[in-house]
Enzyme design. Structure first.
Site, PDB file in Angstrom:
ATOM      1  N   VAL A  74       1.354  -4.589  11.894  1.00 45.13           N
ATOM      2  CA  VAL A  74       2.688  -4.741  12.476  1.00 45.13           C
ATOM      3  C   VAL A  74       2.747  -4.061  13.839  1.00 45.13           C
ATOM      4  CG1 VAL A  74       5.155  -4.319  12.158  1.00 45.13           C
ATOM      5  CG2 VAL A  74       3.734  -4.929  10.193  1.00 45.13           C
ATOM      6  N   GLU A 126       0.806  -1.208   0.000  1.00 39.71           N
ATOM      7  CA  GLU A 126       0.000   0.000   0.000  1.00 39.71           C
ATOM      8  C   GLU A 126       0.843   1.263   0.000  1.00 39.71           C
ATOM      9  OE1 GLU A 126      -3.670   1.801   2.706  1.00 39.71           O
ATOM     10  OE2 GLU A 126      -3.091  -0.300   2.813  1.00 39.71           O
ATOM     11  N   ARG A 165      -8.752   0.745   2.869  1.00 38.60           N
ATOM     12  CA  ARG A 165      -8.736  -0.454   2.036  1.00 38.60           C
ATOM     13  C   ARG A 165     -10.131  -0.906   1.618  1.00 38.60           C
ATOM     14  NH1 ARG A 165      -4.050  -3.927   5.258  1.00 38.60           N
ATOM     15  NH2 ARG A 165      -2.283  -2.806   4.355  1.00 38.60           N
ATOM     16  N   HIS A 203      -7.487 -10.443   2.817  1.00 41.84           N
ATOM     17  CA  HIS A 203      -6.205 -10.063   3.388  1.00 41.84           C
ATOM     18  C   HIS A 203      -6.126 -10.205   4.912  1.00 41.84           C
ATOM     19  CE1 HIS A 203      -2.332  -8.189   3.621  1.00 41.84           C
ATOM     20  NE2 HIS A 203      -2.772  -7.143   4.279  1.00 41.84           N
ATOM     21  N   HIS A 204      -7.097  -9.668   5.636  1.00 44.54           N
ATOM     22  CA  HIS A 204      -6.964  -9.634   7.096  1.00 44.54           C
ATOM     23  C   HIS A 204      -8.296  -9.947   7.769  1.00 44.54           C
ATOM     24  CE1 HIS A 204      -4.677  -8.320  10.708  1.00 44.54           C
ATOM     25  NE2 HIS A 204      -5.875  -8.043  11.178  1.00 44.54           N
TER      26      HIS A 204
END
Length: 589
Positions: free
Chosen positions: A569, A392, A416, A523-524
């Site tokens: 992260v 991104e 997103r 993705h998540h």
């Protein structure tokens, strides 16, 4: 002349005698048989493999792969080498999380074997059957991704014995695939680079992105501890000291990124995995790979260890005073994804296959509570053929998205979920992300996309449009789109979509140009097991389960309806450390 001839003949006879008597071997021990060399493309570049065979037996495999990530592709190739030689079978599965390195390695091995005329089908090999194992530690960590490794290191540095179990044959999990960076507020890097930011701004951005479904207390603790997490990473020799970037939905350049020795921006995930796994080795943390947890051992209502199964079906039992669950999400398990979100059937996933949601089952057996399991994020820039993630931060740095008609269609640095939804609405299918040489220089991310064969390119926009198979109308529209965008960068105002221009590093006014075809991909998983701010797992009655902690994507409540890029992260480092601190405090009480 006659004497010289005699001398030469004498020396020759001595050499021959030495060879026959084994006194001066010309072949090194272990290098028996013939060797065959083959090459194949890995994740980062060429993999050269040399296979040694003696008759129909593979005696050794060596390889040169300088562009593969040591802790991901490097470990994968080492594991595959061992497996192939032990089983005498080159028809083995690729390793999840290192698909491209594994595929390239196996292709090269099989090409070399084909040249040798050897069929390695396992008929003259044998599988190693592992024995049952029982161990004891202060803390057992389930999961060897970023959150699990952070927790294990934090606990070991405080003098606690730690055993880590990882389902995959390599460490890293989805963390190894993280590409952009780590969000953190009020850090020394922000101060050094003149970025104005605040913890409150971090909180506000995260809550807004999550549609205020987030647990505000979890978000507050995350934001307040990101600066300390950066300091901790610094102390571990893990420096995110590259140029700060912005991601969709951020109000400041708070995305911290690593750079290599040449100053090139590199993917944060593989960098973290390399550094964290090396630190675990230094600390002597006991690690069991190919080991899938199946049950939390409970004694008197308290977590007291883990039962697991090894790859050969052997039983692994770890007794511990505290358990930390860091198994990640379930984005690699399409059955579970479609169970909670039937509308996502058919989408490709960026996740490793071992992100399968096992913890939903074994934590559910303990009456653990879960939140937001239907909140599953689509990432807007995923290669539709294989799920490769396109970072991104490239959009934050100045890349634009155009549809097949050559037009921009949305604010590229929107959240997103918003960008993905806009892509889905395009009548022409997937879209193109465009960068130029200014962005290519200094970006290992773009370089790896090119090495992987994902980019098309052109010296001019006409050349690029031809490579993207645009018709004449789309080509003309693309040229107008880039000209308009360059003007917006010059004026500092995006009149079409209101994109923030301040962080843009190029106006795309000159080539060469590069483009990659992308679309939305799973993705998540924002949802997961419920925790409190001490990372304690909460049961359905609202009470902490004693001795049981969780961190990372296995948890829910932090990200709400949509996760900001760069917050994952931050999550694994902040809550990985908190889980360890809480477990230590519990043990010492």
């Amino acid at each position: 002349m006659r004497n010289s001839t005699k001398k030469i003949l004498g020396v020759t006879i001595c050499i021959l005698l030495a060879l026959f008597c084994g006194l001066a071997p010309l072949v090194k021990k272990g290098a028996s048989g013939k060797s065959y060399v083959a090459n194949a493309q890995g994740f980062g570049g060429n993999i050269e493999v040399t296979v040694f065979v003696d008759g129909d037996t593979i005696t050794d495999i060596t390889y040169e792969a300088p562009d593969e990530t040591p802790s991901v592709g490097g470990v994968a190739m080492s594991n595959l080498k061992t497996q192939i030689i032990e089983e005498q079978n080159s028809n083995v599965d690729v390793i999840a999380g290192a698909t491209y390195s594994s595929t390239g390695f196996l292709e090269a091995v099989n090409a070399a074997l084909n040249e040798a005329g050897v069929v390695a089908d396992g008929s003259n090999g044998s599988k190693t059957v592992a024995e049952d194992y029982e161990g004891t530690a202060d803390i057992v960590v389930i999961g060897g991704g970023g959150a699990g490794m952070t927790a294990a290191i934090s606990a070991a540095e405080e003098g606690k014995s730690v055993i880590l179990l990882e389902k995959n044959s390599i460490l890293g999990g989805n963390t190894a695939r993280a590409s952009s960076g780590m969000n953190a507020a009020e850090t020394h890097y922000e101060e050094e680079q003149g970025v104005e930011d605040s913890v409150q701004s971090f909180i506000d951005d995260t809550m807004a992105s999550g549609k205020n479904m987030n647990d505000p207390e979890l978000v507050k603790v995350l934001a307040e501890n990101t600066s300390g997490a950066i300091d901790w990473l610094d102390s571990e020799g893990i420096e995110l000291n590259g140029p700060l970037a912005t991601m969709g939905g951020l109000s400041a350049n708070r995305t911290h990124r690593p750079v290599d020795a040449d100053g090139n921006i590199i993917p944060v995930g593989s960098y973290l995995v390399d550094k964290l796994s090396a630190r675990m080795d230094e600390l002597g943390i006991e690690v069991h790979t190919n080991t899938a947890a199946t049950e939390i051992i409970m004694e008197d209502g308290k977590a007291a260890g883990v039962k697991a199964t090894g790859s050969s079906g052997n039983n692994v039992t770890i007794h511990a005073d505290a358990v930390i669950v860091a198994t990640g999400g379930f984005g690699g398990n399409m059955d579970k994804v479609t169970e909670y979100r039937p509308d996502l059937e058919g989408y490709i996933s960026t996740n490793v296959t071992t992100a399968s949601g096992d913890a939903i089952d074994f934590l559910g057996d303990l009456n653990a509570d879960f939140v937001d399991l239907d909140q599953i994020q689509l990432h807007p820039t995923v290669v539709p053929t294989d799920g490769t993630l396109v970072g991104e931060a490239l959009r934050g740095d100045g890349a634009i998205l155009v549809n097949k008609e050559g037009h921009r269609f949305f604010n590229e640095t929107g959240t997103r979920d918003e960008v993905s939804a806009a892509e889905i609405e395009q009548p022409t299918g997937n879209v193109w992300l465009i960068v130029n040489q200014d962005m290519y220089e200094g970006s290992a991310v773009i370089s790896k996309l090119e090495k992987g064969g994902y980019l098309v390119n052109g010296d001019t926009l006409d050349d690029l449009a031809k490579a993207m198979e645009f018709d004449a109308d789309a080509t003309a529209a693309l040229k107008e789109t880039v000209e308009t965008w360059s003007g917006y960068v010059a004026s500092g105002v995006d009149e079409d979509f209101g994109r923030e221009i301040g962080a843009v590093k190029t106006d795309l006014s000159s080539g060469p140009y590069y483009a990659v075809n992308v679309g939305p991909g799973i993705h998540h998983c924002m949802g997961g097991v419920k925790i409190n701010t001490s990372a304690e797992v909460i049961d359905t009655d609202g009470n902490p389960i004693e001795g049981l902690y969780a961190c990372g994507e296995v948890t829910g409540g932090i990200h709400g309806a949509n996760r900001l890029g760069g917050n994952a992260v931050a999550d694994i480092v902040v809550y990985g450390r908190i889980a360890a601190e809480s477990a230590i405090e519990y043990i010492e009480k």
